[in-house]
Design a protein around this motif. Structure first.
Motif, PDB file in Angstrom:
ATOM      1  N   GLY A 126       0.798  -1.227   0.000  1.00 26.87           N
ATOM      2  CA  GLY A 126       0.000   0.000   0.000  1.00 26.87           C
ATOM      3  C   GLY A 126       0.828   1.273   0.000  1.00 26.87           C
TER       4      GLY A 126
ATOM      5  N   ARG B 201      -0.379   3.880  -2.564  1.00 33.70           N
ATOM      6  CA  ARG B 201      -1.795   4.232  -2.598  1.00 33.70           C
ATOM      7  C   ARG B 201      -1.987   5.702  -2.966  1.00 33.70           C
ATOM      8  NH1 ARG B 201      -0.353   3.866   2.792  1.00 33.70           N
ATOM      9  NH2 ARG B 201      -1.370   5.300   4.256  1.00 33.70           N
ATOM     10  N   VAL B 202      -3.084   5.914  -3.684  1.00 33.11           N
ATOM     11  CA  VAL B 202      -3.356   7.222  -4.253  1.00 33.11           C
ATOM     12  C   VAL B 202      -4.878   7.371  -4.289  1.00 33.11           C
ATOM     13  CG1 VAL B 202      -3.221   6.191  -6.566  1.00 33.11           C
ATOM     14  CG2 VAL B 202      -3.015   8.649  -6.315  1.00 33.11           C
ATOM     15  N   THR B 203      -5.338   8.609  -4.117  1.00 33.85           N
ATOM     16  CA  THR B 203      -6.781   8.821  -4.167  1.00 33.85           C
ATOM     17  C   THR B 203      -7.191   9.104  -5.610  1.00 33.85           C
ATOM     18  OG1 THR B 203      -6.720   9.674  -1.927  1.00 33.85           O
ATOM     19  CG2 THR B 203      -8.700  10.136  -3.209  1.00 33.85           C
TER      20      THR B 203
ATOM     21  N   THR C  54      -9.357   5.283  -2.373  1.00 34.40           N
ATOM     22  CA  THR C  54      -7.956   4.876  -2.310  1.00 34.40           C
ATOM     23  C   THR C  54      -7.724   3.704  -3.247  1.00 34.40           C
ATOM     24  OG1 THR C  54      -7.653   5.654  -0.064  1.00 34.40           O
ATOM     25  CG2 THR C  54      -6.160   3.928  -0.815  1.00 34.40           C
TER      26      THR C  54
ATOM     27  N   PHE D  17      -4.491   1.326  -5.320  1.00 36.74           N
ATOM     28  CA  PHE D  17      -3.069   1.000  -5.336  1.00 36.74           C
ATOM     29  C   PHE D  17      -2.561   1.135  -6.770  1.00 36.74           C
ATOM     30  CE2 PHE D  17      -2.896  -2.073  -1.425  1.00 36.74           C
ATOM     31  CZ  PHE D  17      -3.406  -1.056  -0.630  1.00 36.74           C
TER      32      PHE D  17
ATOM     33  N   ASP E 226      -4.059  -1.758  -9.063  1.00 37.33           N
ATOM     34  CA  ASP E 226      -5.252  -1.155  -9.667  1.00 37.33           C
ATOM     35  C   ASP E 226      -4.855  -0.312 -10.870  1.00 37.33           C
ATOM     36  OD1 ASP E 226      -6.902  -2.204  -7.625  1.00 37.33           O
ATOM     37  OD2 ASP E 226      -6.368  -0.539  -6.309  1.00 37.33           O
TER      38      ASP E 226
ATOM     39  N   GLU F 150      -1.822  14.960  -3.388  1.00 38.04           N
ATOM     40  CA  GLU F 150      -1.488  13.868  -2.470  1.00 38.04           C
ATOM     41  C   GLU F 150      -0.347  13.021  -3.031  1.00 38.04           C
ATOM     42  OE1 GLU F 150      -4.679  11.243  -0.497  1.00 38.04           O
ATOM     43  OE2 GLU F 150      -3.851   9.985  -2.089  1.00 38.04           O
TER      44      GLU F 150
ATOM     45  N   LYS G 284       2.995  14.804  -2.612  1.00 33.82           N
ATOM     46  CA  LYS G 284       3.452  14.787  -1.213  1.00 33.82           C
ATOM     47  C   LYS G 284       3.954  13.396  -0.825  1.00 33.82           C
ATOM     48  CE  LYS G 284       0.856  18.668   0.588  1.00 33.82           C
ATOM     49  NZ  LYS G 284      -0.464  19.089   1.051  1.00 33.82           N
ATOM     50  N   ARG G 285       3.247  12.373  -1.265  1.00 36.88           N
ATOM     51  CA  ARG G 285       3.682  11.009  -0.920  1.00 36.88           C
ATOM     52  C   ARG G 285       5.014  10.672  -1.589  1.00 36.88           C
ATOM     53  NH1 ARG G 285       0.623   7.681   1.977  1.00 36.88           N
ATOM     54  NH2 ARG G 285       1.704   5.859   1.151  1.00 36.88           N
TER      55      ARG G 285
END
Lengths: 277, 471
Positions: A223, A226-228, A233, A235, A239, A252, A255-256
């Protein structure tokens, strides 16, 4: 162990390697990636499959040397071996006849855009390509993209080749000049993909991006990637890696991606010091 | 007048088990070395002597792989350690692992007769002792049956897959294990920390299994590299699926994708498989702040909390939505964690995470819970208390609320029957809806224990052997 068959420098710090990996070459599809681990102490990290040859049993990867892992990989020469290569991973691109498509590659992202452009061309689409880089010497795959595109546009941040500015600026001009696109593919740094998404959003042109999230296993277990997307959410590894650009929360994602900047810097300094010794 | 021999005095049962030496809490929380140090020979003898050698032993029924427990303990009493380990290995090829991570208190030791008057015999510690005794001296590899010419593919080199592999190899079948990660062992390698199960021991037991001719192919993700139908076409006569429960479950509350929030899987994979505790000597980083919250109450939560302490966290708090009694973790692990200084906050659950301008978590909002009537699991259901929200400052969060089955095989294998939870449907022998394809372990049961996966593997191996010999 996976042997490097050929190695080339495409641009400063951008390298191409062809690796012997027959099972991956047998199953590879456009849009998929592999996870590599260069040596015993290495990280696992993803690279998109640029090309593959079932007959020769090889796969081709292109990467930019940014951190310890890619620098270690860049130090390997032809006939050297990579400890681990697993794949093909992720969902393949949906290649079919869309009509007129625009494929955009930013920086080393052009390496991932190239097989998609090629496959879209083979599927009978009209392919308009835009590739960009910071400056002319960092442009890659210009000839290859030119060969498989109906039109190739180039931009550089400093104006040393093509239009001065970003690939998203070129796209904006094309649209404003009346080009119509049924589909847009954009692959590159997250900020560039976000810029493209904002260009196409008002025109409601379907836009696909391939996300370069941080991954560890690359198989859905951790995970980290993971991203929105559309408020949910997902993967990137299982996904994705491709998603609808208009639904991705790029803020997001960015930043991640920067979560380990400090650690990456520390590791790089240590590695460079050790190499000097 | 002949002398009448006096009746022998009934042997007095030693009610207390011989305790196992451990690293002291204040020392061990600063290192990743194994916490429990294992019995010495004398300690093992003393503990073995507590075994009554019941004519009708109860303990064996508690063992998912049916080890002849009294028999191996009897050999220990006689100092025949080589015979003892041979006895264990008749049923269990991973004894050093099981001796460390099996929940014996819920299995063999739960049925031990002495347990009614005192501590049950420490069967797990004795199993560990004989396994370590043998490993330190070099394994004896028993012979394989002559080759049958049959070929089996095992998917996943975790506890279930490794068990099936070694059993089938002993029967004389050719076995290839396909492992997606770069090292075999599954959860033993990526999930359970070094301080509870040293990776060199996992490696040694995997090497032992390889001695039987088992081939292990790492970096090979079945479902992507090859699919099950392709394996069957490529000459495998049967397939066993042991892909486990490897997908992380998240809380699905706002802010959960902030930096500094990890799934337990990611946290433990970075620490165990990638050795992030040795960063920057190893390249994989991990971020552990001063205040760490671990969400969940199982063994994985304990492993995460104790790892966080060892990575330098000043305060580690386990946040669990029920009370201590409902915690699914082994008592021993809860005690170990508390001894090391892990704090538990019961009856609370996160409702949202709050980040700073860089997108890193800085606080967590929780809500207090009350326990309502029991739910389907038999444990009392936690109910949120209205208006009881409170804020906890945290800079690292580990979400350890369970894992779900990996879906890649199910998505790429037509005709394979799957439940609504994503587990594979299989009968008690592991037979699935596809002929020649078997499954066992967490991929069938959902998240469970190492030993139950091994038990399922043993049954499946037997069934696969019968299937192959009938063909």
């Amino acid at each position: 162990m996976y042997k490097i068959i050929t190695k080339m420098e495409l641009a400063p710090k951008i390298k191409l390697i062809e690796i012997h990996a027959p099972e991956i070459a047998e199953k590879a599809q456009v849009g998929q990636f592999v996870i590599l681990r260069v040596d015993e102490k290495g990280e696992r990290f993803p690279l998109t499959l640029v090309d593959w040859d079932y007959q020769k049993g090889t796969i081709t990867l292109i990467f930019l040397e940014v951190g310890v892992s890619t620098k270690k990989l860049g130090e390997l020469e032809s006939q050297d071996e990579i400890l681990d290569v697993a794949g093909p991973l992720g969902n393949p691109s949906e290649i079919r006849h869309y009509g007129s498509v625009c494929v955009i590659g930013g920086g080393v992202g052009t390496a991932s855009a190239y097989p998609i452009a090629r496959a879209l061309k083979e599927a009978g689409n009209k392919v308009i390509s835009i590739i960009g880089a910071k400056s002319a010497d960092l442009l890659i795959l210009e000839n290859e993209m030119g060969r498989i595109s109906d039109e190739l546009h180039i931009s550089t941040d400093d104006g040393t080749k093509g239009q001065k500015g970003f690939v998203s600026d070129v796209l904006k001009l094309l649209i404003e000049k009346g080009h119509t696109f049924n589909l847009i593919y954009a692959i590159g740094p997250a900020v560039m993909m976000r810029a493209v998404a904002e260009v196409t959003r008002p025109y409601n042109i379907k836009t696909i991006v391939s996300l370069n999230s941080i991954m560890v296993d690359g198989m859905g277990m951790c995970g980290a990637c993971r991203v929105t997307v559309g408020g949910e959410t997902r993967f990137a590894c299982v996904d994705g890696p491709e998603f609808d650009a208009h639904k991705v929360d790029f803020g997001e994602l960015i930043k991640r991606q920067m979560m380990y900047l400090l650690e990456e810097k520390l590791a790089l300094e240590r590695w460079e010091n050790r190499r000097r010794v | 007048m002949s002398a009448v021999s006096e009746p022998k005095p009934k042997p007095k049962v030693q009610k207390e088990a011989v305790s196992m030496p451990k690293q002291k809490p204040e020392v061990r929380k600063g290192n990743f070395n194994e916490v429990a140090l294992g019995y010495t020979e004398e300690q093992a003898l003393a503990e073995a002597n507590r075994c009554l050698q019941c004519p009708k032993p109860q303990c064996v029924q508690g063992c998912p792989v049916e080890i002849d427990i009294p028999a191996f303990i009897k050999f220990i009493k006689e100092r025949k350690f080589d015979e003892a380990i041979k006895k264990v290995k008749e049923k269990n090829s991973l004894p050093a692992i099981c001796g460390r991570v099996c929940p014996q208190e819920d299995q063999c030791q739960k049925f031990c007769v002495i347990g009614k008057v005192g501590d049950p015999v420490s069967i797990g510690r004795l199993e560990r002792f004989v396994a370590d005794w043998e490993r330190e001296r070099g394994f004896n590899v028993s012979e394989r049956a002559p080759s049958t010419g049959k070929k089996v593919a095992i998917i996943g080199a975790g506890p279930a897959g490794l068990t099936v592999a070694v059993d089938l190899a002993k029967f004389g079948h050719e076995v290839v294990v396909f492992e997606a990660l770069h090292l075999p062992g599954g959860v033993l390698m990526y999930g359970i920390p070094e301080f509870r199960l040293p990776k060199s021991i996992v490696q040694a037991e995997v090497d032992y299994i390889k001695n039987f001719g088992v081939e292990i192919r790492t970096d090979f993700l079945i479902g992507r590299t090859y699919t099950i139908p392709e394996l069957l076409k490529k000459g495998f006569d049967s397939v066993f699926i042991g892909t486990g429960a490897g997908l992380p479950r998240f809380l699905r509350v706002p802010g959960e994708n902030l930096g500094g929030i990890y799934s337990a899987n990611e946290f433990l994979i970075r620490v165990n498989l990638m050795k992030a505790y040795a960063f920057p000597e190893y390249d994989t980083p991990i971020r552990v702040g001063k205040k760490v919250a671990v969400i969940g109450g199982g063994n994985v939560a304990m492993d995460s909390a104790r790892s966080a302490l060892r990575l330098g966290a000043e305060e580690v708090c386990i946040v669990y939505r029920r009370s201590r009694e409902e915690m699914p973790a082994r008592l021993e692990e809860i005690e170990n964690a508390e001894e090391e200084g892990v704090i538990c906050k019961f009856l609370a659950n996160p409702t949202k995470f709050i980040g700073d301008e860089k997108g890193l978590v800085k606080a967590m909002e929780c809500i207090c819970m009350d326990l309502g009537p029991p739910d389907k699991s038999g444990r009392r259901r936690p109910v949120p208390v209205k208006g009881s929200e409170f804020i906890m400052d945290v800079d690292t969060v580990v979400v350890a609320i369970g894992r779900t089955p990996n879906p890649i095989i199910q998505r790429t294998t037509g005709g394979l029957e799957v439940t609504g939870w994503g587990t594979i449907v299989a009968d008690e022998n592991g037979k699935t809806s596809i002929e020649g394809v078997y499954a066992g372990g967490d991929i069938v049961t959902g998240e469970a224990t190492v030993i139950s996966a091994m038990g399922a593997g043993k049954k499946a191996a037997k069934a696969i052997h019968e299937y192959l010999m009938k063909r």
